[in-house]
Design a protein around this motif. Structure first.
Motif, PDB file in Angstrom:
ATOM      1  N   SER A 177       0.840  -1.196   0.000  1.00 15.57           N
ATOM      2  CA  SER A 177       0.000   0.000   0.000  1.00 15.57           C
ATOM      3  C   SER A 177       0.873   1.243   0.000  1.00 15.57           C
ATOM      4  O   SER A 177       2.036   1.214   0.433  1.00 15.57           O
ATOM      5  CB  SER A 177      -0.917   0.023   1.227  1.00 15.57           C
ATOM      6  OG  SER A 177      -0.173   0.281   2.407  1.00 15.57           O
ATOM      7  N   GLN A 178       0.294   2.344  -0.466  1.00 16.99           N
ATOM      8  CA  GLN A 178       0.987   3.618  -0.421  1.00 16.99           C
ATOM      9  C   GLN A 178       1.222   4.064   1.020  1.00 16.99           C
ATOM     10  O   GLN A 178       2.234   4.707   1.323  1.00 16.99           O
ATOM     11  CB  GLN A 178       0.182   4.679  -1.168  1.00 16.99           C
ATOM     12  CG  GLN A 178       0.385   4.647  -2.674  1.00 16.99           C
ATOM     13  CD  GLN A 178       1.799   5.041  -3.060  1.00 16.99           C
ATOM     14  OE1 GLN A 178       2.278   6.113  -2.717  1.00 16.99           O
ATOM     15  NE2 GLN A 178       2.477   4.168  -3.790  1.00 16.99           N
ATOM     16  N   THR A 217       4.338   2.470   2.179  1.00 21.27           N
ATOM     17  CA  THR A 217       5.485   3.024   1.471  1.00 21.27           C
ATOM     18  C   THR A 217       5.837   4.406   1.996  1.00 21.27           C
ATOM     19  O   THR A 217       7.026   4.739   2.167  1.00 21.27           O
ATOM     20  CB  THR A 217       5.186   3.100  -0.036  1.00 21.27           C
ATOM     21  OG1 THR A 217       4.836   1.795  -0.514  1.00 21.27           O
ATOM     22  CG2 THR A 217       6.398   3.602  -0.802  1.00 21.27           C
ATOM     23  N   MET A 218       4.833   5.222   2.262  1.00 20.08           N
ATOM     24  CA  MET A 218       5.082   6.607   2.651  1.00 20.08           C
ATOM     25  C   MET A 218       5.733   6.732   4.031  1.00 20.08           C
ATOM     26  O   MET A 218       6.246   7.789   4.384  1.00 20.08           O
ATOM     27  CB  MET A 218       3.786   7.402   2.617  1.00 20.08           C
ATOM     28  CG  MET A 218       3.256   7.687   1.225  1.00 20.08           C
ATOM     29  SD  MET A 218       4.421   8.666   0.196  1.00 20.08           S
ATOM     30  CE  MET A 218       5.091   7.416  -0.885  1.00 20.08           C
ATOM     31  N   ASN A 232       6.842   4.579  -6.643  1.00 22.79           N
ATOM     32  CA  ASN A 232       5.404   4.327  -6.589  1.00 22.79           C
ATOM     33  C   ASN A 232       5.090   3.096  -7.436  1.00 22.79           C
ATOM     34  O   ASN A 232       4.752   3.201  -8.620  1.00 22.79           O
ATOM     35  CB  ASN A 232       4.648   5.556  -7.106  1.00 22.79           C
ATOM     36  CG  ASN A 232       3.155   5.439  -6.932  1.00 22.79           C
ATOM     37  OD1 ASN A 232       2.615   4.357  -6.764  1.00 22.79           O
ATOM     38  ND2 ASN A 232       2.473   6.565  -7.002  1.00 22.79           N
ATOM     39  N   GLN A 250       2.659   0.980  -7.004  1.00 20.50           N
ATOM     40  CA  GLN A 250       1.237   0.830  -7.282  1.00 20.50           C
ATOM     41  C   GLN A 250       0.895   1.452  -8.635  1.00 20.50           C
ATOM     42  O   GLN A 250       0.066   0.924  -9.384  1.00 20.50           O
ATOM     43  CB  GLN A 250       0.394   1.467  -6.169  1.00 20.50           C
ATOM     44  CG  GLN A 250       0.205   0.609  -4.939  1.00 20.50           C
ATOM     45  CD  GLN A 250       1.458   0.517  -4.088  1.00 20.50           C
ATOM     46  OE1 GLN A 250       2.268   1.444  -4.064  1.00 20.50           O
ATOM     47  NE2 GLN A 250       1.637  -0.593  -3.393  1.00 20.50           N
ATOM     48  N   SER A 310      -2.145   7.852  -4.125  1.00 18.48           N
ATOM     49  CA  SER A 310      -0.731   8.215  -4.066  1.00 18.48           C
ATOM     50  C   SER A 310      -0.544   9.648  -3.595  1.00 18.48           C
ATOM     51  O   SER A 310       0.285   9.927  -2.717  1.00 18.48           O
ATOM     52  CB  SER A 310      -0.087   8.041  -5.448  1.00 18.48           C
ATOM     53  OG  SER A 310      -0.191   6.712  -5.902  1.00 18.48           O
ATOM     54  N   THR A 330       5.152  12.675  -4.477  1.00 15.88           N
ATOM     55  CA  THR A 330       4.872  11.390  -5.095  1.00 15.88           C
ATOM     56  C   THR A 330       5.846  11.176  -6.248  1.00 15.88           C
ATOM     57  O   THR A 330       6.221  12.126  -6.921  1.00 15.88           O
ATOM     58  CB  THR A 330       3.437  11.371  -5.643  1.00 15.88           C
ATOM     59  OG1 THR A 330       2.532  11.717  -4.600  1.00 15.88           O
ATOM     60  CG2 THR A 330       3.069  10.007  -6.175  1.00 15.88           C
TER      61      THR A 330
END
Length: 584
Positions: A310-311, A314-315, A328, A330, A348, A359
């Motif tokens: 998932s974002q 990741t973030m 990114n 995804q 995103s 992003t």
């Protein structure tokens, strides 16, 4: 209570003075396949330097170089034997210095790849570990464990390698007896380091400083979500994986990321452990030593390669005191459906804004089938880990058409964008590469079940009528180039207005002129379900309207707006299927 965000406005513009990395276009150079200066059939650093003017003309802000360190090349350089030197295959440290200096002269920043999860088994540390024996300081730098079972003949746990087979290899001790096992999430020539060891942490701080002292502007961090493994190394019943969608037995299983358990959707104990974030906080502090004034134009950056489900996960790697960017994936893996694209873009932008990060957008790299081939497969097909002669073949015309449309949409999105070398030529994968020529360890460790990544790593064509299409001075290239690369050579596309190369040049020029990287995004209503339409509006100036038609019907474009660029030819002023246009 604050007002909820407008679903039509997932992202607000940022100031023009934002740091360079928040809106940069970064070009990935895969050195083995970019340009060969010495004629041995393998690309090298002098070859890259010779082509830097081409990249300046393309309009990129930075280059990211895949590994060129000393390596036995078991995994194309991602098995590093010496992080502070250049492999003779690619040149010398002096060549690296010249490349960095020339890039800076041309206004191009330089990022280098860093591989911290594992070293080569030929690294001095690992050789010392084998010689020193169990319980030694030298072995403590790696993940060595006693075997299980009464005689230690079974691996310490049931983990499997990303490349297939066991993730453990048993060593022979100095006295000739069977010994401990070492962990390798990838090839057995890539032993994993133990990042709970402070000596490992300090070593990589020194490696960062070595390259920062030579002038590099940042690092792309390989497998950034690994490094730390869960305490106790508990068993994990699902095959360890990063790329493609795979089930428990290693077969393709559409819809389930390989990094998650299909039953629980939880990450395995070898990925994304909480302690990894403190490692990157330490790295961020090292980079900030090189910009004591805090000048955003002098920022050195970190970009995470982290294949996460998932974002939101990741973030976490790009919070203000950690990395600057994360790929990114995804976006790379989205289906070519309007609703899927919009969902990924929305998710995103909002996830990145929550942590104050930009992003990134990316469609191809050295680990995945090129998007000019991938998008030529039926919509919704699982992303293949390689395409071979016996695989379902993509439609090359449709694939390139969609790739141009997807890139044109991507370049209009706010944030930073990555381009993989050769995609600006519209290169497809080599989808008929003979198996006997494949070099990816994933192909060999799975006995060919996974075709692997060779198809996207084929050397670039520069001059159609020269040997190896101008890749080098001789006819050799380390992987053979398909015949269709000839018509796609850079010299055949130079100055041809309809070519993919000229499309990329136009996109990057207009993106910069209109400050799209720092703009805000507002979705436009009133279009059908197969259409993506949005405005990218900066702080001041006229917004750019972007329309992508993923449906079958021709679209009438809004009146009163001028076409800035289109990914394909319009039909009587109307937008056909799989075409994106910018209007202002």
């Amino acid at each position: 209570m604050p007002e909820p965000p407008d679903p039509a406005d997932p992202h607000q513009p940022i100031p023009h003075s934002a740091p360079w990395w928040r809106h940069a276009v970064i070009y990935q150079v895969y050195p083995r396949s970019f340009a060969d200066a010495d004629g041995d059939g393998i690309g090298d650093l002098p070859g890259v330097t010779s082509r830097l003017p081409y990249l300046a003309d393309l309009g990129v802000d930075a280059v990211w170089l895949s590994p060129f360190y000393v390596s036995p090349m078991a995994d194309a350089g991602y098995d590093v034997a010496d992080y502070r030197d250049v492999d003779p295959l690619f040149g010398t440290l002096a060549d690296a210095d010249e490349l960095i200096a020339r890039a800076h002269e041309l206004g191009i920043r330089v990022l280098v790849d860093l591989v911290p999860n594992h070293t080569s088994d030929e690294h001095a540390w690992f050789r010392e570990a084998l010689a020193a024996g169990p319980g030694s300081r030298e072995r403590a730098r790696y993940v060595f464990r006693d075997g299980s079972g009464p005689d230690g003949s079974e691996p310490p746990n049931n983990w499997k390698s990303v490349f297939g087979g066991l993730a453990w290899t048993r060593v022979q001790e100095a006295d000739g007896s069977p010994g401990q096992w070492y962990l390798h999430l990838f090839d057995d020539k890539q032993p994993d380091l133990d990042w709970r060891n402070p000596e490992v942490v300090e070593e990589f701080h020194d490696v960062l400083r070595f390259w920062l002292d030579r002038g590099v502007d940042g690092f792309r961090v390989d497998v950034a979500h690994s490094l730390v493994k869960a305490e106790g190394l508990p068993d994990w019943t699902v095959r360890t994986g990063m790329l493609g969608d795979q089930g428990e037995d290693g077969t393709e299983d559409a819809g389930e990321p390989a990094t998650t358990d299909p039953r629980t959707k939880e990450l395995g104990p070898m990925w994304d452990q909480e302690e990894v974030h403190e490692i990157y906080r330490g790295w961020r502090r090292v980079l900030e030593e090189y910009n004591p004034s805090g000048d955003p134009d002098q920022d050195r950056i970190l970009c995470a390669e982290a294949w996460l489900p998932s974002q939101e996960r990741t973030m976490r790697y790009v919070r203000p005191d950690e990395m600057h960017q994360a790929f990114n994936f995804q976006f790379l893996e989205m289906s070519w459906r309007a609703e899927d694209v919009r969902e990924v873009v929305d998710t995103s932008l909002r996830a990145a804004d929550e942590v104050g990060a930009p992003t990134t957008w990316v469609l191809s790299n050295h680990d995945v089938v090129r998007h000019a081939s991938r998008l030529g497969l039926p919509v919704g097909s699982p992303r293949p880990n390689g395409i071979g002669a016996g695989s379902e073949q993509p439609n090359p015309v449709l694939g390139l058409r969609r790739a141009r449309a997807a890139t044109t949409l991507m370049m209009a999105l706010p944030g930073s964008a990555y381009v993989y070398n050769g995609e600006e030529l519209g290169l497809p994968d080599h989808t008929a590469l003979p198996d006997r020529l494949r070099q990816d360890p994933a192909f060999h460790r799975t006995a060919g079940v996974e075709l692997g990544r060779d198809g996207c790593r084929v050397p670039l064509p520069w001059v159609a009528d020269e040997p190896s299409y101008g890749f080098g001075p001789g006819p050799r290239s380390w992987l053979p180039q398909p015949l269709l690369y000839g018509p796609l050579a850079a010299d055949r596309q130079e100055g041809v207005s309809s070519s993919t190369l000229e499309l990329y040049r136009t996109l990057l020029r207009l993106r910069r002129e209109h400050d799209l990287g720092v703009g805000g995004l507002h979705w436009e209503g009133g279009w059908g379900p197969d259409v993506l339409a949005f405005r990218n509006a900066r702080e001041d100036g006229r917004p750019v309207t972007v329309v992508a038609n993923l449906g079958e019907d021709l679209l009438d474009l809004p009146e009163g707006l001028e076409v800035l660029v289109a990914s394909g030819r319009l039909e009587d002023g109307r937008l056909p299927q799989d075409t994106t246009v910018w209007l202002a």
